[in-house]
Design a protein around this motif. Sequence first.
Motif, PDB file in Angstrom:
ATOM      1  N   ILE A  19       0.617  -0.587  -0.291  1.00 20.23           N
ATOM      2  CA  ILE A  19       0.360  -0.439   0.553  1.00 20.23           C
ATOM      3  C   ILE A  19       0.777   1.159  -0.334  1.00 20.23           C
ATOM      4  O   ILE A  19       0.501   2.705  -0.818  1.00 20.23           O
ATOM      5  N   ALA A  20       1.600   1.005   0.785  1.00 23.98           N
ATOM      6  CA  ALA A  20       2.978   2.461   0.635  1.00 23.98           C
ATOM      7  C   ALA A  20       3.320   3.059  -0.658  1.00 23.98           C
ATOM      8  O   ALA A  20       3.292   3.796  -0.881  1.00 23.98           O
ATOM      9  N   LYS A  21       4.452   1.798  -0.875  1.00 26.03           N
ATOM     10  CA  LYS A  21       4.566   1.682  -2.468  1.00 26.03           C
ATOM     11  C   LYS A  21       3.658   2.601  -3.568  1.00 26.03           C
ATOM     12  O   LYS A  21       4.024   2.888  -4.475  1.00 26.03           O
ATOM     13  N   GLU A  22       2.337   1.409  -3.135  1.00 27.15           N
ATOM     14  CA  GLU A  22       1.371   2.089  -4.243  1.00 27.15           C
ATOM     15  C   GLU A  22       1.538   3.789  -4.267  1.00 27.15           C
ATOM     16  O   GLU A  22       0.628   4.755  -5.608  1.00 27.15           O
ATOM     17  N   ARG A  24       2.289   6.143  -2.245  1.00 26.53           N
ATOM     18  CA  ARG A  24       4.106   6.742  -2.331  1.00 26.53           C
ATOM     19  C   ARG A  24       4.129   7.812  -1.034  1.00 26.53           C
ATOM     20  O   ARG A  24       4.259   9.394  -1.046  1.00 26.53           O
ATOM     21  N   MET A  25       3.291   6.733  -0.271  1.00 24.74           N
ATOM     22  CA  MET A  25       3.271   7.411   1.259  1.00 24.74           C
ATOM     23  C   MET A  25       3.783   6.947   2.127  1.00 24.74           C
ATOM     24  O   MET A  25       4.843   5.838   2.058  1.00 24.74           O
ATOM     25  N   PRO A  26       5.008   6.806   2.734  1.00 17.91           N
ATOM     26  CA  PRO A  26       5.892   6.802   4.117  1.00 17.91           C
ATOM     27  C   PRO A  26       5.268   5.600   4.912  1.00 17.91           C
ATOM     28  O   PRO A  26       3.700   5.609   4.762  1.00 17.91           O
ATOM     29  N   LEU A  27       6.111   4.518   5.334  1.00 20.99           N
ATOM     30  CA  LEU A  27       5.361   3.042   5.843  1.00 20.99           C
ATOM     31  C   LEU A  27       4.477   3.399   7.392  1.00 20.99           C
ATOM     32  O   LEU A  27       3.433   3.087   7.367  1.00 20.99           O
ATOM     33  N   VAL A  28       5.169   4.537   8.156  1.00 21.72           N
ATOM     34  CA  VAL A  28       4.910   5.118   9.647  1.00 21.72           C
ATOM     35  C   VAL A  28       3.001   5.063   9.451  1.00 21.72           C
ATOM     36  O   VAL A  28       2.704   5.907   9.624  1.00 21.72           O
ATOM     37  N   THR A  29       3.192   6.171   7.767  1.00 20.60           N
ATOM     38  CA  THR A  29       1.616   6.993   7.908  1.00 20.60           C
ATOM     39  C   THR A  29       0.588   6.195   7.208  1.00 20.60           C
ATOM     40  O   THR A  29      -0.659   6.147   7.654  1.00 20.60           O
ATOM     41  N   VAL A  30       1.219   5.163   6.630  1.00 20.89           N
ATOM     42  CA  VAL A  30      -0.495   4.350   6.278  1.00 20.89           C
ATOM     43  C   VAL A  30      -0.281   3.225   6.814  1.00 20.89           C
ATOM     44  O   VAL A  30      -1.569   2.824   7.739  1.00 20.89           O
ATOM     45  N   ARG A  31       0.532   3.375   8.172  1.00 18.23           N
ATOM     46  CA  ARG A  31       0.399   2.105   9.038  1.00 18.23           C
ATOM     47  C   ARG A  31      -0.765   2.918  10.351  1.00 18.23           C
ATOM     48  O   ARG A  31      -1.850   2.772  11.219  1.00 18.23           O
ATOM     49  N   GLN A  32      -0.070   4.170  10.986  1.00 19.97           N
ATOM     50  CA  GLN A  32      -0.967   4.773  11.320  1.00 19.97           C
ATOM     51  C   GLN A  32      -2.688   4.731  11.262  1.00 19.97           C
ATOM     52  O   GLN A  32      -3.553   5.198  11.695  1.00 19.97           O
TER      53      GLN A  32
END
Length: 80
Positions: A19-22, A24-32
Amino acid sequence: MTETLQCLKKHGQRLDLEIAKEMRMPLVTVRQHLTALAASREAIVCKTIQFDNGRQFEAWQCRISGFVPPSAPGRKPKSK
């Protein structure tokens, strides 16, 4: 957060890394975002450990609540 939910609706079950790669967001933001979606019961999140060429990494596997993946292709057991 709605972008993450739309991504899950579009692709079904995904890893947080994908999801983060697709998106183009930081992994921390996606996990939040996933934590907030899980708290509101809009998504289900499971922590998983996977291996890539012998290297271990931890990821979150997530899907929309109420989504049941389709059954695997192939023969089904006979009913008695």
